[in-house]
Motif scaffolding. Sequence first.
Motif, short mmCIF file in Angstrom:
data_model
loop_
_atom_site.label_atom_id
_atom_site.label_comp_id
_atom_site.label_asym_id
_atom_site.label_seq_id
_atom_site.Cartn_x
_atom_site.Cartn_y
_atom_site.Cartn_z
N GLY A 178 -4.98 20.31 -28.75
CA GLY A 178 -3.63 20.12 -28.27
C GLY A 178 -3.13 18.69 -28.45
O GLY A 178 -3.92 17.74 -28.42
N MET A 179 -1.83 18.55 -28.65
CA MET A 179 -1.17 17.26 -28.70
C MET A 179 0.06 17.33 -27.81
O MET A 179 0.62 18.41 -27.59
CB MET A 179 -0.77 16.88 -30.13
N GLY A 180 0.48 16.18 -27.32
CA GLY A 180 1.63 16.22 -26.44
C GLY A 180 2.25 14.86 -26.20
O GLY A 180 1.76 13.83 -26.68
N TRP A 181 3.36 14.91 -25.47
CA TRP A 181 4.07 13.71 -25.05
C TRP A 181 4.21 13.72 -23.53
O TRP A 181 4.56 14.75 -22.94
CB TRP A 181 5.45 13.65 -25.70
N TYR A 182 3.95 12.57 -22.94
CA TYR A 182 4.15 12.37 -21.51
C TYR A 182 5.11 11.19 -21.35
O TYR A 182 5.32 10.42 -22.29
CB TYR A 182 2.83 12.03 -20.82
N ARG A 183 5.64 11.05 -20.16
CA ARG A 183 6.49 9.89 -19.88
C ARG A 183 6.28 9.41 -18.46
O ARG A 183 5.90 10.19 -17.58
CB ARG A 183 7.96 10.21 -20.13
N GLN A 184 6.55 8.13 -18.27
CA GLN A 184 6.43 7.54 -16.95
C GLN A 184 7.60 6.60 -16.72
O GLN A 184 7.75 5.60 -17.43
CB GLN A 184 5.11 6.80 -16.79
N ALA A 185 8.40 6.94 -15.74
CA ALA A 185 9.54 6.11 -15.36
C ALA A 185 9.08 5.14 -14.26
O ALA A 185 8.10 5.41 -13.56
CB ALA A 185 10.68 6.98 -14.86
N ALA A 239 8.67 20.61 -20.31
CA ALA A 239 9.13 20.42 -18.94
C ALA A 239 10.52 21.03 -18.82
O ALA A 239 11.32 20.98 -19.77
CB ALA A 239 9.18 18.93 -18.61
N ASP A 240 10.81 21.58 -17.65
CA ASP A 240 12.12 22.22 -17.45
C ASP A 240 13.27 21.25 -17.72
O ASP A 240 14.32 21.64 -18.22
CB ASP A 240 12.22 22.77 -16.03
N SER A 241 13.06 19.99 -17.41
CA SER A 241 14.13 19.00 -17.52
C SER A 241 14.52 18.69 -18.96
O SER A 241 15.59 18.11 -19.20
CB SER A 241 13.72 17.70 -16.82
N VAL A 242 13.68 19.06 -19.94
CA VAL A 242 13.99 18.74 -21.33
C VAL A 242 14.18 19.97 -22.20
O VAL A 242 14.51 19.85 -23.38
CB VAL A 242 12.90 17.84 -21.95
N LYS A 243 13.99 21.15 -21.64
CA LYS A 243 14.15 22.38 -22.42
C LYS A 243 15.55 22.46 -23.01
O LYS A 243 16.54 22.22 -22.34
CB LYS A 243 13.88 23.59 -21.54
N GLY A 244 15.60 22.80 -24.29
CA GLY A 244 16.88 22.92 -24.97
C GLY A 244 17.39 21.61 -25.54
O GLY A 244 18.36 21.61 -26.30
N ARG A 245 16.77 20.50 -25.17
CA ARG A 245 17.19 19.19 -25.68
C ARG A 245 16.13 18.52 -26.54
O ARG A 245 16.45 17.82 -27.50
CB ARG A 245 17.55 18.27 -24.51
N PHE A 246 14.86 18.72 -26.19
CA PHE A 246 13.75 18.09 -26.91
C PHE A 246 13.00 19.14 -27.72
O PHE A 246 12.88 20.29 -27.30
CB PHE A 246 12.77 17.44 -25.94
N THR A 247 12.46 18.72 -28.85
CA THR A 247 11.65 19.59 -29.68
C THR A 247 10.39 18.86 -30.12
O THR A 247 10.48 17.77 -30.70
CB THR A 247 12.41 20.05 -30.93
N ILE A 248 9.25 19.45 -29.83
CA ILE A 248 7.98 18.87 -30.25
C ILE A 248 7.51 19.59 -31.50
O ILE A 248 7.70 20.81 -31.66
CB ILE A 248 6.91 18.97 -29.13
N SER A 249 6.91 18.85 -32.41
CA SER A 249 6.36 19.43 -33.63
C SER A 249 5.14 18.60 -34.03
O SER A 249 4.91 17.51 -33.50
CB SER A 249 7.40 19.44 -34.76
N ARG A 250 4.36 19.14 -34.96
CA ARG A 250 3.18 18.41 -35.42
C ARG A 250 2.93 18.70 -36.88
O ARG A 250 3.34 19.73 -37.41
CB ARG A 250 1.95 18.75 -34.57
#
Length: 120
Positions: free
Chosen positions: A32-39, A59-70
């Motif tokens: 697996g690969m992924g992106w995390y964030r810390q404010a 994450a629900d907060s980014v659905k429809g706006r962010f797209t992950i690919s590899r």
Amino acid sequence: VQLQASGGGLVQPGGSLRLSCAASGSIFSINGMGWYRQAPGKQRELVAAITTGGRTNYADSVKGRFTISRDNAKNAVYLQMNSLKPDDTAVYYCNADVKRIGALWSDDYWGQGTQVTVSS
């Protein structure tokens, strides 16, 4: 094994950014690969993840706006971020579950973080 992230920056609300992260070193395979964030003042949270086969989770907060690919051939993961909001401001970290050459099991690796600031 090293993960090198890039692509952060300052963008106005509604704008877009594309983050990239490439893994290098003695890599046998990457799961697996992924992106995390810390404010500031908040815990690190999962933004998006993708399996070797391309199954994604957001994450629900980014659905429809962010797209992950590899790109498995390049050992790379990407995050296309559209319709950015001020709440998306954070340091973004890439993550990969990597099995090194000669290792019996895989380990978690993190990139150095890249700052994303959404502000007018």
